[in-house]
Design an enzyme around this catalytic site. Structure first.
Site, mmCIF file in Angstrom:
data_model
loop_
_atom_site.group_PDB
_atom_site.id
_atom_site.type_symbol
_atom_site.label_atom_id
_atom_site.label_comp_id
_atom_site.label_asym_id
_atom_site.label_seq_id
_atom_site.Cartn_x
_atom_site.Cartn_y
_atom_site.Cartn_z
ATOM 1 N N CYS A 502 -4.633 -21.070 143.554
ATOM 2 C CA CYS A 502 -5.235 -21.602 144.868
ATOM 3 C C CYS A 502 -5.765 -22.736 144.566
ATOM 4 C CB CYS A 502 -6.172 -20.876 145.389
ATOM 5 S SG CYS A 502 -7.543 -20.015 144.369
ATOM 6 N N ASP A 626 -6.502 -22.566 153.969
ATOM 7 C CA ASP A 626 -6.680 -21.667 153.070
ATOM 8 C C ASP A 626 -5.218 -21.687 152.397
ATOM 9 O OD1 ASP A 626 -6.914 -19.354 151.612
ATOM 10 O OD2 ASP A 626 -7.781 -18.155 153.065
ATOM 11 N N HIS A 628 -4.254 -19.475 150.278
ATOM 12 C CA HIS A 628 -3.981 -18.355 149.937
ATOM 13 C C HIS A 628 -2.816 -17.472 150.787
ATOM 14 C CE1 HIS A 628 -8.100 -18.591 148.398
ATOM 15 N NE2 HIS A 628 -7.797 -18.053 147.344
#
Length: 675
Positions: A502, A626, A628
């Site tokens: 990440c 994000d 992820h």
């Protein structure tokens, strides 16, 4: 020119201003005197100001006028044919505004003369700005007689969207690219003779541009449909070089029955509508011109080829000078095609050859001059706030970061009134030329697009936060990332980094921002390249390469410093519960720096794109991108799934987004102060 405005032909005169800010503001404007050139076009109504350019060669000590010769050399390259100096603007602290207005008009007339126009009978404008009281006065004159100077109070500032249409709805671009390899045999030991031979050969090249055997092929390469207008061939023998462009009669010639002299530029654009597209350089209609020289001669008699031998009296060497000519011109769509060639294309090519020739001469007598010559190239730009493209010739022997080249760009920023801390005139910003190969009907525009569109693969989503719902913060002030970025997340390019990559993905998003803002031309690094960088600087052992080890804010700062020369601030927060207390500081970062921020806490990393903060109530939200996310490049799925969206520190259900038992490091990249 038949486009003359009725308001300017006797009666009340009107000045039209198509630029949002007539006066350029930049460092140095606090001086007691500054001079700007007003730029217009013979194809627009008289004294229609399309742009302004700052005069850099100002009066030296003991002189009361700028260096017109040096200014003309710069403007001749910068201003594309079809636009011209139509006046001057002077900023003063105080004085007789009418007298200064006359001085501005006289300066503009002299500049027109240096640029090759006598200006006799043409209307010239003068604008005076009183720097102390912010008074602005407009004057016009049609002769050199000072008594002819007239004050104009009818000044129309045209809205930005309408200004673009005023320029481009009735106008188009004409582009011509001519690569030339010019062989020159020069004496080895006679420098003066070498330079003289180079000048003679180059002057001979310029003369060929007016050769009756020259043929110019004009075509609309944006339109590849079956019913597209056919290319037009204009021969040198059909071209009129004598008539002044101000005396050329404009007409809407779109038929082919009467020959090429009856055709105007509108022939290539039968559907002369901009539609809903923004009227701009990037969306302008365009004509492609190709030059060819006919060397074939028909003869009724048979003849054998003849070779002539001219022995050299001294030792000579062959130097091959490469001219990579590329010109853009602006033309009214009602301009006859023959005059688009004779008054725009040929003069533009001539000026570009002259500029390159003058740059080459100092080093021509060196042993290998072609190493220098090959790096001289013309680039076209349309900086923010400009309706017209400009042309710049760069000499990039040692790259864009070489001190001399940086100073060239800094000078251009000053002349154009551009900020001194944004890279707006690098090669990556140049307008890329698309010849429309494979263009389908209905997609015939876009002849010009900035080369930034080719910076990355088409699969990457860009600016995914645009258009997302509001944060829900009542009375908050939204501060966002400035400029474009690309969304990097798990599993892209079929690379499985789920559970550990990440921070790498956040770093890739940050580097894409610097790339898209043209602070760098480096490719966005892969995970392995990021790891290799950390090993190279001694932060990690060689075994780190190819591993699945996490990295954090500190490692990201090392990589940004090593690869981009970017410095970073690191903000330490002891607990996720304290992050709202940093909102004011984060808002200032987005307002002043505008770069994406990496947030790392525990085993998770995010990219922060903005904050919405109410400094009275303390209520705030964080715009999170994000990394992820593991799905495909589906914008709707990303937004609806909350992978890009506003996050409250504590949502309406009492759930905390940031963990209270984890510390967080925030990496705040600083925008480089560079051009």
């Amino acid at each position: 020119m038949t486009t003359a405005s009725a308001s300017a032909a006797g009666g009340t005169k009107t000045i039209r201003v198509l630029r949002r800010n007539l006066r350029l503001s930049a460092a140095g404007d606090a001086a007691a005197f500054s001079l700007q050139w007003l730029i217009g076009s013979p194809f627009l109504p008289p004294i229609t100001v399309v742009s302004t350019l700052r005069c850099l060669h100002l009066p030296a000590a003991g002189s009361d006028s700028p260096d017109f010769s040096k200014e003309a050399d710069d403007l001749r390259t910068l201003i594309i044919k079809g636009f011209e100096v139509i006046g001057a603007l002077i900023v003063v602290k105080s004085g007789d505004l009418e007298r200064i207005g006359k001085e501005a008009i006289e300066a503009a007339r002299r500049m027109k003369e240096y640029l090759g126009s006598d200006g006799v009978g043409s209307m010239v404008g003068g604008v005076v700005v009183d720097g102390d009281e912010e008074k602005v006065r407009f004057f016009v004159s049609e002769s050199r007689d000072e008594s002819d100077v007239e004050r104009v109070d009818d000044v129309v500032y045209v809205e930005e969207e309408k200004a673009g249409r005023e320029v481009w709805e009735g106008g188009c671009l004409v582009r011509c690219e001519v690569p030339i390899r010019l062989p020159v045999y020069v004496p080895v030991d006679k420098k003066a003779d070498a330079e003289q031979l180079f000048l003679q050969t180059t002057n001979g090249l310029v003369a060929k541009l007016k050769d009756p055997k020259l043929t110019c092929i004009l075509e609309n390469t944006q339109n590849s449909s079956d019913n597209a207008p056919r290319p037009v061939a204009i021969r040198g023998s059909d071209i009129d070089f004598r008539t002044d462009i101000a005396k050329v009669k404009l007409f809407d010639g779109s038929g082919e029955k009467s020959g090429v002299k009856s055709l105007s530029c509108s022939y290539f654009f039968p559907d002369n509508k901009l539609g809903s597209e923004v009227a701009s350089t990037e969306n302008a209609d365009a004509i492609q011109a190709t030059l060819m020289l006919n060397r074939s001669v028909s003869s009724s008699k048979s003849a054998a080829p003849v070779a002539e031998y001219y022995p050299a009296l001294d030792e000579v060497r062959l130097s091959v000078v490469e001219y990579k000519l590329e010109v853009l011109c602006y033309a009214a769509k009602q301009l006859p095609l023959t005059y688009a060639v004779s008054k725009l294309i040929i003069p533009a090519l001539t000026d570009q050859i002259t500029t390159m020739k003058n740059a080459i001469i100092p080093s021509f007598s060196e042993q290998h001059p072609q190493a220098r010559v090959a790096t001289l190239r013309a680039y076209h730009f349309c900086p923010p706030g400009f309706l017209l493209p400009i042309t710049v010739i760069y000499e990039l022997s040692y790259g864009e970061t070489e001190i001399k080249q940086v100073e060239v760009r800094r000078s251009l920023h000053q002349r154009l009134g551009l900020p001194s801390d944004r890279p707006l005139l690098r090669v990556a910003n140049a307008l890329g030329i698309s010849k429309g190969v494979g263009a389908s009907k209905g997609s015939t525009r876009k002849v010009l697009e900035t080369s930034r569109m080719a910076l990355s693969g088409p699969y990457l989503l860009r600016d995914v936060h645009a258009g997302i719902p509001s944060s829900g913060v009542s009375g908050g002030m939204v501060s966002l990332v400035q400029g474009s970025y690309e969304y990097y997340h798990y599993l892209q390019e079929s690379f499985d980094d789920s559970g550990w990559g990440c921070a790498y993905r956040s770093l890739q998003t940050i580097i894409s921002w610097f790339r898209l803002q043209h602070y760098t031309s480096l490719d966005v690094p892969t995970h392995r390249e990021i790891q290799q960088t950390l090993v190279d600087i001694g932060d990690k052992d060689p075994s780190f390469i190819g591993s699945r080890e996490w990295i954090g804010a500190i490692e990201l700062s090392y990589v940004l410093d090593k690869l981009l020369g970017v410095t970073c601030k690191v903000m330490n927060v002891r607990s996720g519960a304290e992050l709202p207390e940093k909102c004011r500081e984060l808002a200032l970062h987005f307002e002043n720096q505008g770069t994406p921020i990496m947030i790392g806490g525990g085993v998770l990393a995010y990219t922060l794109l903005g904050v919405d903060y109410n400094d009275v109530s303390g209520d705030c939200a964080f715009l999170i991108l994000d990394p992820h996310y593991t799905g495909g490049e589906d914008l709707k799925k990303i937004v609806n799934g909350g992978w890009c969206g506003w996050k409250k520190a504590v949502d309406s259900k009492g759930k905390s987004f940031f963990l209270h038992d984890k510390f967080y490091n925030l990496l705040l990249p600083q925008r480089p102060n560079m051009v």
